[in-house]
Design an enzyme around this catalytic site. Sequence first.
Site, short mmCIF file in Angstrom:
data_model
loop_
_atom_site.label_atom_id
_atom_site.label_comp_id
_atom_site.label_asym_id
_atom_site.label_seq_id
_atom_site.Cartn_x
_atom_site.Cartn_y
_atom_site.Cartn_z
N THR A 123 3.89 53.58 23.33
CA THR A 123 2.67 52.78 23.32
C THR A 123 1.43 53.63 23.54
OG1 THR A 123 1.49 51.10 24.59
CG2 THR A 123 3.18 52.29 25.77
N ASP A 124 0.29 53.17 23.01
CA ASP A 124 -0.98 53.86 23.28
C ASP A 124 -1.39 53.74 24.74
OD1 ASP A 124 -1.72 51.17 23.30
OD2 ASP A 124 -3.26 51.37 21.75
N GLU A 125 -0.78 52.79 25.46
CA GLU A 125 -1.18 52.58 26.86
C GLU A 125 -0.90 53.80 27.74
OE1 GLU A 125 -0.57 48.83 28.73
OE2 GLU A 125 -0.14 47.85 26.83
N TYR A 147 3.97 49.54 33.92
CA TYR A 147 4.57 49.55 32.57
C TYR A 147 4.24 50.84 31.83
CZ TYR A 147 4.70 48.82 27.50
OH TYR A 147 4.91 48.98 26.15
N LYS A 151 6.59 54.04 30.57
CA LYS A 151 6.69 54.48 29.17
C LYS A 151 6.30 55.97 29.07
CE LYS A 151 7.58 52.33 25.93
NZ LYS A 151 8.86 51.97 25.29
#
Length: 332
Positions: A123-125, A147, A151
């Site tokens: 994810t870009d997060e 989260y 990741k």
Amino acid sequence: MKILVTGGAGFIGSEFVRRHLTVGSSTNITVLDALTYSGIQANLDCMASYPNYTFVRGDICDPETVDQVMAGQDVVVHFAAESHVDRSIQSAAPFIRTNVMGTQVLLDAARRHGIARFVHVSTDEVYGSISEGSWSEEWPLAPNSPYSASKAGADLLALAYHRTHGLEVVVTRCSNNYGHYQFPEKAIPLFITNLMDGKPVPLYGDGNNIRDWLHVSDHCQGIELALKAGKAGEVYNIGGGTELSNRDLTCLILDAVGAGWDRVVRVPDRPGHDLRYSLDDRKIRELGYHPRVSFLEGLSATVGWYQENRSWWEPLTASAAAVELCSLSGRR
Ligand code: NAD
């Protein structure tokens, strides 16, 4: 080619399987999925009779199960994860277990079984928040939620298995997905289903948080390119090209459903809420990627799908509502 798809009963994994598998093709897909609250086997019902499709209910953290399903596979596409930011704020432990430890179990098994390509879907997060410009793949990781931290840990592990053990790992990092079959705790389906049920839609804080929206079919297009043509040990950003503030997104959803702003309720902001995500995805575009679904078309089709498939989401909204996490946050 034999593909092991982890998390294939979820939103994005099931789209990947439905797109990839056709009767009589030389591709065989085995889905490994624990069927947690967001894993829905019915998402794959249309595949059930295919001779080249196998479903295994199992946990990626269980080395014995993983070892058994990994045997004989050529490649792995790894979607399985705990994926909801607000749940990770409530309780981080399941996120560390599945996202970090589960990934490690898979990577070890992939090494043992000589897997030719391991696509780790991220994810870009993991990049944190960016006020101006866009993240390239070289940007330092600065995750802000449990989260995204889990990741980021999994991404680094996957890349370390390439550098240390020569495993053919490719990492993809995408922006916010939307589309059919998305669990109705996430922003767009939550808003659509709430509006259809006559409920209010909750908007976090001032609604100024910005997210880049990517249709799930375009995300899968990018993953397929990374699987076939990505370079081992590399990261590929997959963007959607539609940056919207949560307030603007809310207006578009209200319009698409035919509702007014009086249905919006402001709720206190999420702790550690990232202000803006923005991806520079030139690297995957060099492999031929370009998003095909315009946001307005994709949103309209998504609204239509939820209107026509109430029997799919209605049983799920009860469980999502129980969690009381229903605010628009650009959540995944
Ligand atoms: P999802 O929650 O819809 O699906 C996750 C799937 O993983 C479910 O089928 C669930 O049953 C399965 N799963 C969970 N824990 C498991 C375990 N221990 N063992 C086996 N299976 C398990 O998630 P999604 O939105 O489809 O996301 C898929 C992947 O894409 C995730 O890795 C997520 O981090 C990533 N991602 C999602 C988005 C988004 O906008 N949805 C954006 C960027 C990245």
